[in-house]
Write a protein that holds these residues in place. Sequence first.
Motif, short mmCIF file in Angstrom:
data_model
loop_
_atom_site.label_atom_id
_atom_site.label_comp_id
_atom_site.label_asym_id
_atom_site.label_seq_id
_atom_site.Cartn_x
_atom_site.Cartn_y
_atom_site.Cartn_z
N ALA A 68 0.19 -12.29 10.27
CA ALA A 68 -0.46 -11.21 11.02
C ALA A 68 -1.83 -10.90 10.44
O ALA A 68 -2.80 -10.67 11.19
N LYS A 69 -1.92 -10.91 9.12
CA LYS A 69 -3.20 -10.61 8.47
C LYS A 69 -4.22 -11.72 8.72
O LYS A 69 -5.39 -11.46 8.98
N THR A 70 -3.79 -12.98 8.63
CA THR A 70 -4.73 -14.09 8.80
C THR A 70 -5.18 -14.21 10.26
O THR A 70 -6.35 -14.53 10.52
N VAL A 71 -4.28 -13.95 11.22
CA VAL A 71 -4.67 -13.97 12.62
C VAL A 71 -5.65 -12.84 12.91
O VAL A 71 -6.61 -13.01 13.67
N ALA A 72 -5.42 -11.68 12.29
CA ALA A 72 -6.35 -10.56 12.45
C ALA A 72 -7.73 -10.94 11.92
O ALA A 72 -8.76 -10.55 12.49
N LEU A 108 -5.65 -0.70 13.19
CA LEU A 108 -5.62 -2.15 13.34
C LEU A 108 -5.44 -2.90 12.02
O LEU A 108 -4.95 -4.03 12.01
N ASN A 109 -5.83 -2.29 10.92
CA ASN A 109 -5.70 -2.96 9.62
C ASN A 109 -4.33 -2.76 8.98
O ASN A 109 -4.08 -3.29 7.89
N PHE A 110 -3.46 -2.02 9.63
CA PHE A 110 -2.14 -1.72 9.05
C PHE A 110 -1.04 -2.47 9.79
O PHE A 110 -1.07 -2.61 11.01
N ASP A 140 0.22 -6.05 13.91
CA ASP A 140 1.20 -6.87 14.63
C ASP A 140 0.87 -6.94 16.12
O ASP A 140 1.12 -7.96 16.77
N ASP A 141 0.32 -5.86 16.67
CA ASP A 141 -0.15 -5.90 18.06
C ASP A 141 -1.28 -6.92 18.22
O ASP A 141 -1.36 -7.62 19.24
N MET A 198 0.84 -1.19 0.00
CA MET A 198 0.00 0.00 0.00
C MET A 198 0.88 1.25 0.00
O MET A 198 1.78 1.40 0.81
N HIS A 199 0.63 2.14 -0.97
CA HIS A 199 1.36 3.40 -1.02
C HIS A 199 0.93 4.27 0.16
O HIS A 199 -0.18 4.17 0.66
N ASN A 200 1.84 5.17 0.58
CA ASN A 200 1.56 5.96 1.77
C ASN A 200 0.37 6.90 1.60
O ASN A 200 -0.32 7.22 2.56
N SER A 201 0.15 7.39 0.37
CA SER A 201 -1.05 8.21 0.15
C SER A 201 -2.31 7.37 0.30
O SER A 201 -3.33 7.83 0.79
N ASP A 202 -2.21 6.09 -0.15
CA ASP A 202 -3.34 5.18 0.02
C ASP A 202 -3.56 4.88 1.50
O ASP A 202 -4.70 4.69 1.93
N LEU A 203 -2.48 4.82 2.28
CA LEU A 203 -2.60 4.55 3.71
C LEU A 203 -3.40 5.66 4.38
O LEU A 203 -4.26 5.39 5.22
N PHE A 204 -3.13 6.90 4.01
CA PHE A 204 -3.85 8.03 4.59
C PHE A 204 -5.33 7.97 4.22
O PHE A 204 -6.21 8.19 5.06
#
Length: 433
Positions: A212-216, A162-164, A124-125, A1-7
């Motif tokens: 991490a994604k699958t556990v989430a 939480l999704n990042f 990751d948390d 994910m690009h940082n602009s997409d993250l925002f």
Amino acid sequence: MHNSDLFIAFKSQLEKLTSEGAVFKIALSGGLDSVVLLHLFSRLENRCITAHHIDHGLSDNAHSWTQFCEKLCHSLSVPFVVTKVILDKKNRTSLEALAREKRYVALKEGLTNKCYLVTAHHQDDQLETVLLALKRGAGLTGLQGIVAKQSLSVGYLIRPLLNFSREQLESYALQFKLTWIEDESNADQRFDRNFIRHTITPLLKKRWPAIAKTVARSASHCQSQMQLINEITETDLQTCLSDKQQLKIERLKVLTETRRNNVLRGWFKNAEFNYPSTKQLTAIWADIAFAQTDAMPKIVLAEVIVCRYRGTLHFVDKNSLVAETKKVVWQGEKQLTLCTGELTLTFDVQSEFIKELHHVEICFRNQFSSDLKCQPIGRDKSRSIKKLLHEHHVPPWFRDRVPFVFIDGLLLEAVGLWRCEIPYSTSFYTFII
């Protein structure tokens, strides 16, 4: 994910979690995660945010961390608040849990109904939290991990990151040339979470990069199941509750063990007590609810006592068992505070000379004869205090805290329960607050 997409994704998630007119309080530790969180919020238009830093005093660098956070907030034009908390450093094994508890108490202070406390927990948390829950043998409540939004006694707690992943947050920080601090205690693997973070998680990610994604995702499934269970539990709880928020044992009996235990947990949760353990739940049901009819069973827990009376389960504050050890002579005060501040009597006296004309004492049951009888107004004969307390359904644990007002040696009133026939009239009145 690009940082602009993250925002963009962050803003979208924030809209899902909040309502119009929201006020935000950012929990700012100064670490990577909270620095990125604060920076994302600083880019929002028409924002209403404050950053709150908690100084635990556990590190020699604590003061410099506070200065760093203050300087960062100044550069982003974000109001800054710092709170110092005191921890008992002797109990090392629970230091992490104690610090977390104190931190959240401080962060929740001053919240309003439209206020959102925001923490920087990420994917990751979530992985670490679920692994810790597995280590403890937790059920669905623990395996649901960290939830994105929860109601507080006032306001809400949200976690929009939480999704990042941590890698995404670090990439964002590097792009915007953000700096952050590293808490040296995060490297101390005596703490279970740090052991998982530095030893277990790297192995899992090496074998399964998407772990991490699958556990989430698994945590999200557990959250959905918990929501359904909570809805059923709330319905059951309302069916079993009396109008005084006591649990009716007969209605609990018709439930399965699983649903009954969930009702008991919900009862504790509504009263803002910690959940009882499985062993304690068993004891409450077997030893308290099913004790002999003439017994007065109780179980003493860390925060509260659970008792049974007249077919219902009651919470009893430990302080409520403390009664006065001596009689109290009324000297004309408008108020008397009794039982270590738990009980206040307010006097409404129509004659200012009553304290000169009469001797008034406030006594408790252990301070007068157990054979004492009185005749309540409207009754045709005298009855013992014991029988009258039973008639008025006063629970056994509260009977020693009922104030009895004596005037010239005669019982005038059991405050809040009954008033007695006495051989002369008086303008003395009292009531309990």
